[in-house]
Structures are given as structure tokens and as C-alpha cells.
Write a protein that holds these residues in place. Structure first.
Motif: not given
Length: 138
Positions: A59, A92-94, A96-99, A104
């Protein structure tokens, strides 16, 4: 608080109970630096980023990215690898799922740098050890 005081107070691998204070300090100096170049203490900002990197919380990547973008001096002193305290893949995974739109943007920049080979040989442990040596020498 300056860099030396932050290092004395929190060390390079701070106790989890201090992370919110470090985040607040980084946020405050990031906003100062965004307001006017030189108002934020970029050496303290870098230290806060190293401390957050060492905590390994994905985070914190967006907070570190924001600090890095605060101004020219911050961009030069805060290494992009400091976003990767949880590792490149996990970060990168984190992201990619963050709004948030900044997630982005950050992810796109990491992918661009990765495609250019910027993270070849990257290791969380080696970067952390490098910062241990850097701050010991000061």
C-alpha cells in the motif's frame, strides 16, 4: 524533524507502530515540495521512503510514487525501486487491482521501466542492504 532525527527516532526498519507517523511525515513533506521546490525536506522524504520500503507494505507504493513526483529534487533522490518493498511482482499485482488512477499510472511506469531492463537483478534484500550501508556512512 530532519533526516538525522528521523533516522535516530525510527531507524531504517521501524517498528510497525511508527509506520503511520512516517507516512504522515512523508505526506506532509510531499505536499510542501509540491507547493514549492525546496519547501519539503527531500532527504527526509527519501529516508521515509526507505523506511516504508523496509516495512514491505504494498500500500505504500502509491505514497512513495507521490513523493517521487513531488518535484525535481525528490524525483532525483527517491529511487523508483523504493516502490518495490514487497517485490516487483507483488507490487505490480497490487497496483493492478487498486482502483485509483494513480495506481494505473504507477503500474504503467513500472512496466515501462521493467521492459527497459531497469529491474534486472533487483532484490529487496540487496537494496535494503545497500541503504543500510548508505546511512551508516553518513
Amino acid at each position: 524533524m530532519d533526516e538525522d532525527a528521523g533516522l535516530r527516532r525510527f531507524g531504517l526498519s521501524p517498528d510497525r507502530t511508527h509506520l503511520d507517523e512516517i507516512r504522515a511525515l512523508l505526506g506532509e513533506h510531499t505536499e510542501r515540495e509540491k507547493h514549492a521546490q525546496g519547501e519539503g525536506d527531500t532527504e527526509l522524504m527519501k529516508l521515509c521512503c526507505v523506511q516504508l520500503f523496509n516495512s514491505g507494505d504494498p500500500d505504500d507504493a502509491l505514497l512513495i510514487w507521490s513523493a517521487k513526483q513531488a518535484g525535481f529534487d525528490a524525483a532525483c533522490s527517491i529511487d523508483v525501486e523504493l516502490l518495490l518493498g514487497h517485490g516487483l511482482g507483488a507490487t505490480k499485482t497490487h497496483l493492478s487491482t487498486h482502483p485509483s488512477p494513480s495506481a494505473a499510472e504507477t503500474l504503467a511506469r513500472l512496466r515501462e521501466l521493467e521492459s527497459l531492463g531497469a529491474f534486472e537483478g533487483f532484490s529487496v534484500e540487496e537494496l535494503s542492504s545497500g541503504y543500510d550501508r548508505y546511512y551508516e556512512e553518513e
